[in-house]
Design a protein around this motif. Sequence first.
Motif, short mmCIF file in Angstrom:
data_model
loop_
_atom_site.label_atom_id
_atom_site.label_comp_id
_atom_site.label_asym_id
_atom_site.label_seq_id
_atom_site.Cartn_x
_atom_site.Cartn_y
_atom_site.Cartn_z
N LEU A 36 0.83 -1.20 0.00
CA LEU A 36 0.00 0.00 0.00
C LEU A 36 0.86 1.26 0.00
CD1 LEU A 36 -2.73 -1.09 2.59
CD2 LEU A 36 -3.10 -0.60 0.15
N ALA A 37 1.93 1.22 0.78
CA ALA A 37 2.82 2.38 0.82
C ALA A 37 3.49 2.60 -0.53
CB ALA A 37 3.87 2.19 1.91
N ALA A 38 3.91 1.52 -1.17
CA ALA A 38 4.53 1.65 -2.49
C ALA A 38 3.54 2.24 -3.49
CB ALA A 38 5.03 0.29 -2.97
N LEU A 39 2.29 1.77 -3.45
CA LEU A 39 1.26 2.31 -4.34
C LEU A 39 1.04 3.79 -4.07
CD1 LEU A 39 -0.97 1.93 -6.45
CD2 LEU A 39 -2.48 1.18 -4.60
N ALA A 40 1.01 4.15 -2.78
CA ALA A 40 0.80 5.55 -2.42
C ALA A 40 1.95 6.43 -2.90
CB ALA A 40 0.62 5.68 -0.91
N VAL A 41 3.18 5.98 -2.72
CA VAL A 41 4.34 6.77 -3.13
C VAL A 41 4.37 6.95 -4.65
CG1 VAL A 41 6.86 6.75 -3.26
CG2 VAL A 41 5.72 6.17 -1.11
N ILE A 42 4.14 5.87 -5.39
CA ILE A 42 4.15 5.96 -6.85
C ILE A 42 3.04 6.90 -7.33
CG2 ILE A 42 3.78 4.65 -8.97
CD1 ILE A 42 5.07 2.26 -7.52
N SER A 43 1.87 6.76 -6.73
CA SER A 43 0.74 7.62 -7.14
C SER A 43 1.01 9.07 -6.80
CB SER A 43 -0.55 7.15 -6.45
OG SER A 43 -0.85 5.81 -6.79
#
Length: 649
Positions: free
Chosen positions: A421-428
Amino acid sequence: MAVAETASVRRAVRGEGIVLGAILLLALVLWGWAPAGHTLQPYYVAAVHSMSQNVSTFFFGGFDPAGVVTVDKPPLAFWTQTVGVWAFGFHPWVIAGVQALEGAGTVLALNRVVRRWAGPYPALLAAALYALTPIVTAVGRDNLPDTLLVLLLVLGAYFLTRAIEETSTRWLVLAGVFAGLGFLTKMLVAWIVLPAFTVAYFVGAEESRGRRLAKIGLAGLVTLAVSLSWPVVVSVWPGAKPFVGSTTDGSVWQLVFGYNGLTRLFGGGEGISGAYGSAIGADLGGVPGPLRLVNAELGGQIAWLLPLALAALVVAAFRARGATRRVRAGWTLWGGWLLVGAAVFSFTGGIFHGYYTALLAPAIAALAAAGLTTAWRWHREGGRARFVLPVAVAGTALTAYVLLDRTPSWLPWLRYTVLALAALAVISALVREHRARVVAVIAGLAAIVAGPAAYAVETAARPITVLEAGDPTAGPAGTAVLGSVRTLVPAKDSSDIETAFLRFVDDATRLGPGQAQILDYARAQAPAARITMAVEGGSYGADPFLLHTDARVAPLGGYLGFDPAPTVMQLRQWVDSAQLRFVLLPQAYVDLGRRMKGAQPASGGAGDNGTAAIGQRIGWLMKSCVPVPPQRIGPDAAGSGVLFDCARR
């Protein structure tokens, strides 16, 4: 245009109210839901039952209706619970309901104070983060004074914020009043917030330095007056009063500065403080030091957002020059609250429980919420500061991963989900497009709250023992086991004794058939006695009778039995004046007595860590009173302890 703006404002306010209502409902469910039962600390439940029966017992915070000894804390938290009992009748659910409402009050108060400082969105986020703090859930489901303590101090922060906004003496005095009420809830620990309150007002109030200092001095005097009001009255009370529990001499000042004061900070101590510290261990929260709050014992309780809160505070300090006085005062208030509290709890060398850290939760929630919303604003504005938000989300997710990795067998997928989830948030967040930002917000918040929320739900769902109720712990890791019996019996292998003692503790909430028969026998044989029966074994020996009956049962020795209340001389006087005839020695203590083999010191005093009081009472009982055959009492009396008849000497 004005009409459209008014309608928009109304919709925003209505939406804010709906979200806040949902957060409050979530909090009440976490703290009030009990699928596996709602076990409370029986010591304090029994005290509330006793306090509801007698005005004198109510005022002094007495543990028993006979007025022998008080509880080990000031009475304000138990006064509120007793009022609930007066209104709705005595039942543990009433006490649990009072606690849950006090916790919900803290959520609402925190929202109000953060809203005045940082705006509606940080206020809602702070309320949610506080409600999902694991140790807050554990304490909110218990009946310890900490729930009311945190509420009173957050209300004090609200009044302080109003005082800064309006340069108002009245609001500042009210902040002092509520800090004093916090002292009447849990004594010196309430004063942890006073440095933050003081500096925040000095930094934020727009008036001359002299007026600020004068007002701070006035508020300090009010705090001191409110704090000492009950101890002073107890100290000078001319008539009969209970022995002040957890002291060696019945002095309320020893309770303030000894048991609940300096010995908790610095350790050591003799008498009751030494005995209690030896019994439970001074390091239930781990070894004191700068990393204590993130260690294996405390990390999962309070540390999920601690790095984020500290990072937000550091960033705010570097950018303080351009902020308004009110904004700087808010950062000072919550930052000072957190830093002073963290320092105290990190280096406390005396009696320490992990649940004390619930006091840090409002400050962590406020700082983390303000930091996240500020980072989000910077992200929308662009520039170099836009990278603060992805870094904050990633850092918080890594913290959660480390904490979750300490219990690898519990929800093993969760720590990897948090990272995803954190990776998705950072990329987004790095993709500067509206839909991507929405994904970043949703995924980022999920990554931040998933770990503590899972701990909170686990805490609300799992059953806890009576022993754990005295030392509540959140999440799947469980809690430390109190080795009280090891201070009483010098044995190389005490595992069998410890097992018996733990069974004895867990039975404290139940009145067995044999115990009921013993009490009925004592009532029938000595109906005119002022004290129907005295019970050895600390609170856990007396709790079943105090919880389930209105009988005037007298506990011997206070909480863990270490108190010299009553002394052997007082016991003799009670027996000689026909105030007392029967004394019950619970089965667990009969077993302990057989193993003691005269190991107890012959005389009491501070140097023996309080255990001599138990040995003296048991020794007098064995020599001066006669055991009643269980078959004379009832068919179930055997195994429920030994009843001694002190009139047949």
